[in-house]
Design a protein around this motif. Sequence first.
Motif, PDB file in Angstrom:
ATOM      1  N   ALA A 178      79.103  39.386  46.179  1.00 55.19           N
ATOM      2  CA  ALA A 178      80.240  39.832  46.989  1.00 55.19           C
ATOM      3  C   ALA A 178      80.906  38.670  47.715  1.00 55.19           C
ATOM      4  O   ALA A 178      82.117  38.709  48.000  1.00 55.19           O
ATOM      5  N   ALA A 179      80.132  37.624  48.000  1.00 56.73           N
ATOM      6  CA  ALA A 179      80.675  36.445  48.675  1.00 56.73           C
ATOM      7  C   ALA A 179      81.258  35.431  47.696  1.00 56.73           C
ATOM      8  O   ALA A 179      81.680  34.341  48.112  1.00 56.73           O
ATOM      9  N   GLY A 180      81.268  35.765  46.410  1.00 53.78           N
ATOM     10  CA  GLY A 180      81.815  34.857  45.404  1.00 53.78           C
ATOM     11  C   GLY A 180      80.865  33.752  45.000  1.00 53.78           C
ATOM     12  O   GLY A 180      81.278  32.735  44.430  1.00 53.78           O
ATOM     13  N   ALA A 181      79.576  33.937  45.278  1.00 55.48           N
ATOM     14  CA  ALA A 181      78.569  32.919  44.973  1.00 55.48           C
ATOM     15  C   ALA A 181      77.622  33.400  43.882  1.00 55.48           C
ATOM     16  O   ALA A 181      77.602  34.580  43.516  1.00 55.48           O
ATOM     17  N   TYR A 182      76.817  32.473  43.397  1.00 53.54           N
ATOM     18  CA  TYR A 182      75.825  32.732  42.348  1.00 53.54           C
ATOM     19  C   TYR A 182      74.437  32.611  42.963  1.00 53.54           C
ATOM     20  O   TYR A 182      74.163  31.658  43.706  1.00 53.54           O
ATOM     21  N   PRO A 183      73.525  33.560  42.701  1.00 55.67           N
ATOM     22  CA  PRO A 183      72.148  33.425  43.197  1.00 55.67           C
ATOM     23  C   PRO A 183      71.419  32.335  42.403  1.00 55.67           C
ATOM     24  O   PRO A 183      71.090  32.523  41.237  1.00 55.67           O
ATOM     25  N   SER A 184      71.158  31.205  43.034  1.00 54.08           N
ATOM     26  CA  SER A 184      70.674  30.014  42.329  1.00 54.08           C
ATOM     27  C   SER A 184      69.439  30.244  41.461  1.00 54.08           C
ATOM     28  O   SER A 184      69.332  29.659  40.375  1.00 54.08           O
ATOM     29  N   PRO A 185      68.460  31.078  41.871  1.00 55.33           N
ATOM     30  CA  PRO A 185      67.271  31.237  41.019  1.00 55.33           C
ATOM     31  C   PRO A 185      67.532  31.982  39.711  1.00 55.33           C
ATOM     32  O   PRO A 185      66.702  31.917  38.801  1.00 55.33           O
ATOM     33  N   TYR A 186      68.632  32.682  39.613  1.00 56.78           N
ATOM     34  CA  TYR A 186      68.897  33.573  38.477  1.00 56.78           C
ATOM     35  C   TYR A 186      68.908  32.789  37.162  1.00 56.78           C
ATOM     36  O   TYR A 186      69.768  31.939  36.928  1.00 56.78           O
ATOM     37  N   ASN A 187      67.916  33.023  36.331  1.00 55.62           N
ATOM     38  CA  ASN A 187      67.717  32.392  35.022  1.00 55.62           C
ATOM     39  C   ASN A 187      67.447  30.892  35.111  1.00 55.62           C
ATOM     40  O   ASN A 187      67.526  30.185  34.111  1.00 55.62           O
ATOM     41  N   TYR A 188      67.085  30.405  36.299  1.00 57.64           N
ATOM     42  CA  TYR A 188      66.713  29.003  36.457  1.00 57.64           C
ATOM     43  C   TYR A 188      65.354  28.791  35.790  1.00 57.64           C
ATOM     44  O   TYR A 188      64.332  29.298  36.248  1.00 57.64           O
ATOM     45  N   PHE A 189      65.353  28.070  34.684  1.00 61.59           N
ATOM     46  CA  PHE A 189      64.168  27.945  33.833  1.00 61.59           C
ATOM     47  C   PHE A 189      63.574  29.328  33.542  1.00 61.59           C
ATOM     48  O   PHE A 189      62.376  29.536  33.590  1.00 61.59           O
ATOM     49  N   ASN A 190      64.488  30.272  33.262  1.00 65.64           N
ATOM     50  CA  ASN A 190      64.172  31.644  32.837  1.00 65.64           C
ATOM     51  C   ASN A 190      63.609  32.524  33.952  1.00 65.64           C
ATOM     52  O   ASN A 190      63.020  33.577  33.662  1.00 65.64           O
ATOM     53  N   PHE A 191      63.761  32.138  35.216  1.00 64.79           N
ATOM     54  CA  PHE A 191      63.354  33.045  36.291  1.00 64.79           C
ATOM     55  C   PHE A 191      64.219  34.297  36.199  1.00 64.79           C
ATOM     56  O   PHE A 191      65.456  34.213  36.149  1.00 64.79           O
ATOM     57  N   PRO A 192      63.602  35.501  36.196  1.00 66.32           N
ATOM     58  CA  PRO A 192      64.345  36.710  35.822  1.00 66.32           C
ATOM     59  C   PRO A 192      65.042  37.438  36.961  1.00 66.32           C
ATOM     60  O   PRO A 192      65.589  38.517  36.740  1.00 66.32           O
ATOM     61  N   LYS A 193      65.042  36.883  38.172  1.00 64.31           N
ATOM     62  CA  LYS A 193      65.618  37.587  39.311  1.00 64.31           C
ATOM     63  C   LYS A 193      66.502  36.668  40.140  1.00 64.31           C
ATOM     64  O   LYS A 193      66.631  35.476  39.860  1.00 64.31           O
ATOM     65  N   SER A 194      67.085  37.228  41.210  1.00 66.28           N
ATOM     66  CA  SER A 194      68.036  36.498  42.046  1.00 66.28           C
ATOM     67  C   SER A 194      67.422  35.951  43.322  1.00 66.28           C
ATOM     68  O   SER A 194      68.095  35.259  44.081  1.00 66.28           O
ATOM     69  N   VAL A 204      60.654  35.833  51.711  1.00 65.73           N
ATOM     70  CA  VAL A 204      61.886  36.005  50.938  1.00 65.73           C
ATOM     71  C   VAL A 204      62.590  34.646  50.897  1.00 65.73           C
ATOM     72  O   VAL A 204      62.967  34.106  51.938  1.00 65.73           O
ATOM     73  N   ASP A 205      62.749  34.111  49.692  1.00 68.85           N
ATOM     74  CA  ASP A 205      63.305  32.768  49.486  1.00 68.85           C
ATOM     75  C   ASP A 205      64.679  32.913  48.836  1.00 68.85           C
ATOM     76  O   ASP A 205      64.795  33.243  47.654  1.00 68.85           O
ATOM     77  N   VAL A 206      65.726  32.667  49.623  1.00 74.45           N
ATOM     78  CA  VAL A 206      67.109  32.855  49.188  1.00 74.45           C
ATOM     79  C   VAL A 206      67.748  31.504  48.876  1.00 74.45           C
ATOM     80  O   VAL A 206      67.623  30.557  49.655  1.00 74.45           O
ATOM     81  N   SER A 207      68.413  31.423  47.746  1.00 74.92           N
ATOM     82  CA  SER A 207      69.190  30.238  47.382  1.00 74.92           C
ATOM     83  C   SER A 207      70.510  30.699  46.797  1.00 74.92           C
ATOM     84  O   SER A 207      70.522  31.582  45.924  1.00 74.92           O
ATOM     85  N   VAL A 208      71.611  30.116  47.258  1.00 77.23           N
ATOM     86  CA  VAL A 208      72.926  30.505  46.757  1.00 77.23           C
ATOM     87  C   VAL A 208      73.682  29.270  46.274  1.00 77.23           C
ATOM     88  O   VAL A 208      73.462  28.156  46.768  1.00 77.23           O
ATOM     89  N   TYR A 209      74.567  29.497  45.324  1.00 76.55           N
ATOM     90  CA  TYR A 209      75.389  28.435  44.743  1.00 76.55           C
ATOM     91  C   TYR A 209      76.841  28.809  44.994  1.00 76.55           C
ATOM     92  O   TYR A 209      77.381  29.724  44.362  1.00 76.55           O
ATOM     93  N   LEU A 210      77.462  28.129  45.943  1.00 79.49           N
ATOM     94  CA  LEU A 210      78.820  28.463  46.388  1.00 79.49           C
ATOM     95  C   LEU A 210      79.739  27.264  46.210  1.00 79.49           C
ATOM     96  O   LEU A 210      79.515  26.208  46.812  1.00 79.49           O
ATOM     97  N   ASN A 211      80.760  27.439  45.393  1.00 80.24           N
ATOM     98  CA  ASN A 211      81.769  26.388  45.190  1.00 80.24           C
ATOM     99  C   ASN A 211      81.149  25.048  44.809  1.00 80.24           C
ATOM    100  O   ASN A 211      81.596  23.981  45.252  1.00 80.24           O
ATOM    101  N   GLY A 212      80.094  25.114  43.993  1.00 79.24           N
ATOM    102  CA  GLY A 212      79.486  23.891  43.487  1.00 79.24           C
ATOM    103  C   GLY A 212      78.378  23.315  44.343  1.00 79.24           C
ATOM    104  O   GLY A 212      77.844  22.250  44.016  1.00 79.24           O
ATOM    105  N   TRP A 213      77.987  24.021  45.420  1.00 79.25           N
ATOM    106  CA  TRP A 213      76.946  23.519  46.317  1.00 79.25           C
ATOM    107  C   TRP A 213      75.868  24.578  46.528  1.00 79.25           C
ATOM    108  O   TRP A 213      76.156  25.764  46.589  1.00 79.25           O
ATOM    109  N   HIS A 214      74.614  24.107  46.689  1.00 75.92           N
ATOM    110  CA  HIS A 214      73.481  25.007  46.875  1.00 75.92           C
ATOM    111  C   HIS A 214      73.051  25.057  48.340  1.00 75.92           C
ATOM    112  O   HIS A 214      73.044  24.035  49.031  1.00 75.92           O
ATOM    113  N   GLY A 215      72.668  26.263  48.783  1.00 81.28           N
ATOM    114  CA  GLY A 215      72.027  26.464  50.071  1.00 81.28           C
ATOM    115  C   GLY A 215      70.693  27.151  49.849  1.00 81.28           C
ATOM    116  O   GLY A 215      70.604  28.088  49.045  1.00 81.28           O
TER     117      GLY A 215
END
Length: 396
Positions: free
Chosen positions: A172-188, A215-226
């Motif tokens: 909803a914030a226009g970002a990508y959940p960084s863990p999603y499919n990262y080395f095949n990790f199956p969740k966000s 709960v470990d949250v990582s987001v990818y927003l406009n080319g940068w990770h948090g």
Amino acid sequence: MTATTEPLTELKCFKCQKPAKLQCPKCLELDLERDHAAFCSQQCFAASWVDHKRLHRPGPDGWHYATRRGAGRSLTMPDFNWTGPLRPWRISPMRSIPDSIPKPEWYSTGRADVEVSSRQQHTPIPRFGKAAEGIRAACTLGRKVLDLAHAAVAPGVTTDEIDRVVHEATIAAGAYPSPYNYFNFPKSVCTSVNEIICHGIPDRRPLENGDIVNVDVSVYLNGWHGDLNETFVVGEVDDVSKKLLKTTHECLELAIAACRPGMRYRDVGDIITRHASAAGLSVVKAYCGHGIGDLFHCAPNVHHYAHNKARGVMKEGEVFTIEPMICVGSHRDKTWPDGWTAATEDGLRSAQFEHQLLITPQGCEVLTARLPTSPPLWWEVEDASLAAKTGQVLSV
């Protein structure tokens, strides 16, 4: 049938156990175990169809168990020497990501080849100006998403529901959940319950009264990770677990307080270990903090244990995480069959807290700092309750 890209010696025919060279397209579509999908010929595939097609039925819920990294999912719980009482539950299919969301390379490949080969794996890059602002925005979003996940934690709530909350808020914030499919990790998001140190996969298990969950949250927003995480109590939790969480948070806070230009990265581990050991707790050595920016993981490595050999000193503009993992018993870990979930070898509980930092001329900026609106941690709840009873005013 689809020709396999696996070496023939690694796959056996589902029918006759000869070396396999073909794969069932339906199994590939469902991302099932590769050895279930393999056949040596069209004849063996046809001859085994009546029995084989039963594997395509996931049951009434459409969920599967996670298996080894990159190998997909199984209809039965993996056979494993579990170290504690926790067991994997079924996981849901991967959630969709709209075409409008900018995506990192691993979205389609499951690999981070650019990241792995980058010179940033050896040399940290200072971030100033627009780069620092971009990282700061990603971290602010990550904090807001983690707070939403925290608010959802309660007895009876599944970690898959927490994954839904994180996934939808990130999108909803226009970002990508960084863990999603990262080395095949199956969740966000990673959700690590009780004896799980890190990288737990969200599943259908309801959280129970007395659990703790990271709960470990990582987001990818406009080319940068948090990147940030916190460990929460579920309902009424025992005193040993409360002490574990509070001490782990204190370890992180003490390490952050020392961060400044000129400080050696290796000294972070000494600070954390000194405080954890004084409380009778151990520090995980297998995982560390890391540099982060336009790459999800890069230099510097920030180890949390004493007398480590981390290289370099902190310099203005460098961005990295500190994320100590502290255990009640042994610091050693054992990885589950899914290839991701790291459990304590003795089955005792572990906790973790993480912040992302930017080194400044005077010290450091906590990019993922808690907000005034952040749900309180367990000791903040108890402190507020005590203050209300005694008429004290808590400082903010």
